[in-house]
Write a protein that holds these residues in place. Structure first.
Motif, short mmCIF file in Angstrom:
data_model
loop_
_atom_site.label_atom_id
_atom_site.label_comp_id
_atom_site.label_asym_id
_atom_site.label_seq_id
_atom_site.Cartn_x
_atom_site.Cartn_y
_atom_site.Cartn_z
N PHE A 134 0.83 -1.20 0.00
CA PHE A 134 0.00 0.00 0.00
C PHE A 134 0.87 1.26 0.00
O PHE A 134 0.62 2.21 -0.76
CB PHE A 134 -0.94 0.01 1.21
CG PHE A 134 -1.74 1.26 1.33
CD1 PHE A 134 -2.84 1.49 0.51
CD2 PHE A 134 -1.40 2.25 2.26
CE1 PHE A 134 -3.58 2.66 0.61
CE2 PHE A 134 -2.13 3.42 2.37
CZ PHE A 134 -3.23 3.63 1.54
N ILE A 135 1.89 1.27 0.85
CA ILE A 135 2.79 2.44 0.90
C ILE A 135 3.53 2.60 -0.42
O ILE A 135 3.72 3.72 -0.92
CB ILE A 135 3.76 2.32 2.08
CG1 ILE A 135 2.99 2.40 3.40
CG2 ILE A 135 4.83 3.41 2.03
CD1 ILE A 135 3.84 2.23 4.63
N LEU A 136 3.95 1.48 -1.02
CA LEU A 136 4.62 1.55 -2.32
C LEU A 136 3.67 2.07 -3.39
O LEU A 136 4.09 2.83 -4.28
CB LEU A 136 5.17 0.18 -2.71
CG LEU A 136 6.32 -0.35 -1.85
CD1 LEU A 136 6.76 -1.72 -2.37
CD2 LEU A 136 7.49 0.62 -1.86
N TRP A 137 2.40 1.67 -3.33
CA TRP A 137 1.42 2.19 -4.29
C TRP A 137 1.27 3.70 -4.13
O TRP A 137 1.21 4.43 -5.13
CB TRP A 137 0.07 1.50 -4.07
CG TRP A 137 -1.01 2.04 -4.97
CD1 TRP A 137 -1.27 1.68 -6.26
CD2 TRP A 137 -1.97 3.06 -4.64
NE1 TRP A 137 -2.33 2.42 -6.76
CE2 TRP A 137 -2.77 3.27 -5.78
CE3 TRP A 137 -2.22 3.80 -3.49
CZ2 TRP A 137 -3.80 4.18 -5.80
CZ3 TRP A 137 -3.25 4.73 -3.50
CH2 TRP A 137 -4.03 4.91 -4.65
N VAL A 138 1.20 4.18 -2.89
CA VAL A 138 1.12 5.62 -2.65
C VAL A 138 2.35 6.32 -3.22
O VAL A 138 2.25 7.39 -3.85
CB VAL A 138 1.00 5.91 -1.13
CG1 VAL A 138 1.12 7.41 -0.86
CG2 VAL A 138 -0.31 5.38 -0.60
N TRP A 139 3.53 5.71 -3.06
CA TRP A 139 4.77 6.29 -3.56
C TRP A 139 4.74 6.41 -5.08
O TRP A 139 5.04 7.47 -5.64
CB TRP A 139 5.96 5.46 -3.09
CG TRP A 139 7.23 5.67 -3.87
CD1 TRP A 139 7.98 4.72 -4.48
CD2 TRP A 139 7.92 6.91 -4.12
NE1 TRP A 139 9.08 5.27 -5.09
CE2 TRP A 139 9.06 6.62 -4.87
CE3 TRP A 139 7.66 8.23 -3.76
CZ2 TRP A 139 9.95 7.60 -5.29
CZ3 TRP A 139 8.55 9.21 -4.18
CH2 TRP A 139 9.68 8.89 -4.93
N PHE A 140 4.34 5.36 -5.79
CA PHE A 140 4.30 5.41 -7.25
C PHE A 140 3.25 6.42 -7.73
O PHE A 140 3.46 7.13 -8.72
CB PHE A 140 4.00 4.02 -7.82
CG PHE A 140 5.21 3.14 -7.95
CD1 PHE A 140 6.07 3.28 -9.04
CD2 PHE A 140 5.50 2.19 -6.99
CE1 PHE A 140 7.20 2.48 -9.15
CE2 PHE A 140 6.63 1.39 -7.10
CZ PHE A 140 7.49 1.53 -8.18
N TYR A 141 2.12 6.47 -7.04
CA TYR A 141 1.07 7.42 -7.42
C TYR A 141 1.56 8.86 -7.24
O TYR A 141 1.37 9.71 -8.13
CB TYR A 141 -0.18 7.17 -6.59
CG TYR A 141 -1.31 8.13 -6.88
CD1 TYR A 141 -2.14 7.95 -7.99
CD2 TYR A 141 -1.54 9.24 -6.05
CE1 TYR A 141 -3.16 8.85 -8.26
CE2 TYR A 141 -2.56 10.13 -6.31
CZ TYR A 141 -3.37 9.93 -7.42
OH TYR A 141 -4.38 10.81 -7.70
N GLN A 142 2.18 9.13 -6.10
CA GLN A 142 2.68 10.48 -5.85
C GLN A 142 3.79 10.85 -6.84
O GLN A 142 3.87 11.99 -7.30
CB GLN A 142 3.21 10.59 -4.41
CG GLN A 142 2.14 10.49 -3.35
CD GLN A 142 1.16 11.64 -3.43
OE1 GLN A 142 1.49 12.77 -3.77
NE2 GLN A 142 -0.10 11.35 -3.13
N PHE A 143 4.64 9.89 -7.15
CA PHE A 143 5.72 10.14 -8.11
C PHE A 143 5.16 10.51 -9.47
O PHE A 143 5.61 11.46 -10.11
CB PHE A 143 6.60 8.89 -8.23
CG PHE A 143 7.84 9.10 -9.06
CD1 PHE A 143 9.02 9.50 -8.47
CD2 PHE A 143 7.82 8.90 -10.44
CE1 PHE A 143 10.17 9.71 -9.23
CE2 PHE A 143 8.95 9.10 -11.20
CZ PHE A 143 10.12 9.51 -10.60
N ARG A 144 4.15 9.76 -9.90
CA ARG A 144 3.53 10.04 -11.20
C ARG A 144 2.87 11.42 -11.20
O ARG A 144 2.96 12.17 -12.18
CB ARG A 144 2.48 8.96 -11.49
CG ARG A 144 1.67 9.19 -12.76
CD ARG A 144 2.53 9.14 -13.99
NE ARG A 144 1.73 9.22 -15.21
CZ ARG A 144 2.24 9.34 -16.43
NH1 ARG A 144 3.55 9.41 -16.59
NH2 ARG A 144 1.45 9.40 -17.47
N THR A 145 2.23 11.77 -10.08
CA THR A 145 1.57 13.07 -9.98
C THR A 145 2.59 14.21 -10.05
O THR A 145 2.40 15.20 -10.78
CB THR A 145 0.78 13.17 -8.66
OG1 THR A 145 -0.19 12.11 -8.61
CG2 THR A 145 0.07 14.51 -8.55
N VAL A 146 3.67 14.08 -9.29
CA VAL A 146 4.72 15.11 -9.31
C VAL A 146 5.34 15.20 -10.70
O VAL A 146 5.64 16.30 -11.20
CB VAL A 146 5.80 14.78 -8.26
CG1 VAL A 146 6.99 15.74 -8.39
CG2 VAL A 146 5.22 14.85 -6.85
#
Length: 272
Positions: A134-146
């Motif tokens: 879940f934390i890794l999913w949040v990381w990839f999502y935030q990375f894509r957004t940035v």
């Protein structure tokens, strides 16, 4: 006239561990050094078996990078490279079991160690995997957004084009700054939740929430020492990626064995 406080029990202001949770200890830099020494000793006791876990992890990393390049998803190489060391505790589960048995003087073969994760499927390790993913999913999502907001319409037709856009443009520098801050925060969250939780789940009959709370308490009680240990892990793992991931064959096992010994020093043994 008698006092209202006469005969009342004295107040105990000493910190008390939450009911049902293991007691945690104060650890020092000397404990980290001693644990590193013990981890290296464990590695040398069974170098081929320990190295197998590092080799498997290295091959997995090479496969992930090759797949991303093949798919043309070069923008995912940076978040994948940062996330890659964060899942190392799962790869190290067998190493924890090796150190546990070596510490107790128990014999073991390849089959007992390689199946240790299979034995965990009926326990709480699966829930820890869910938390990590879940934390890794949040990381990839935030990375894509940035990435979208900072680099906007930049085109990444190949790997060199991606790194040129990231390393040699003002928007790329903004992207790296924001992404690094987000990545560092999420990495610290995951480290705090799992650094002690993984070995304690392997060692004791305890639920994953209690394991995470114990891990948090260890980090809160020893912030400077545990932050130093996190830095050692991060730097060592990232340097190990440079020679085509092959450095992981040696560094992952030693770090895994060392984590077990840090857990032994940071958490008091179970009563009985």
């Amino acid at each position: 006239m008698t006092s209202k406080t006469e005969g009342s029990p004295p107040q105990n202001t000493a910190p008390v561990s939450p009911p049902g949770l293991p007691k945690v200890n104060k650890v020092s830099a000397e404990d980290i050094k001693a644990s590193l020494k013990a981890g290296f000793t464990d590695f040398m006791a069974r170098p081929f078996l320990s190295g197998f876990f590092g080799l498997f992890y290295a091959v997995f990393g090479i496969f992930v990078v090759g797949t991303l390049v093949w798919w043309g998803k070069v923008w995912m190489l940076i978040p994948a490279g940062i996330a890659f060391p964060l899942v190392a505790p799962f790869a190290a589960a067998g190493l924890y079991e090796m150190s546990r048995r070596l510490q107790k003087g128990e014999g073991f073969g390849w089959s007992e160690i390689l199946t240790v994760m299979a034995h965990q499927r009926k326990r709480e390790m699966g829930w820890m995997a869910f938390v990590t993913l879940f934390i890794l999913w949040v990381w990839f999502y935030q990375f894509r957004t940035v990435l979208v907001f900072t680099l906007q319409n930049a085109s990444f037709s190949d790997l060199s084009g991606f790194f040129n856009a990231v390393l040699y443009t003002p928007r790329g520098w903004t992207f790296l700054a924001i992404g690094s801050c987000v990545g560092a925060f999420l990495s610290m969250v995951l480290f705090t939740l799992t650094v002690i939780a993984m070995p304690i789940l392997l060692d004791r009959e305890i639920d994953f929430v209690s394991a995470m709370l114990t891990s948090i308490r260890v980090v809160r009680k020893n912030p400077r020492v545990m932050l130093g240990w996190a830095a050692i892990i991060a730097v060592t793992m990232l340097l190990s990626l440079v020679p085509a991931f092959l450095g992981l064959i040696f560094t992952l096992p030693i770090l895994g064995h060392t984590t077990w010994h840090i857990y032994q020093r940071a958490v008091q043994p179970a009563s009985g």
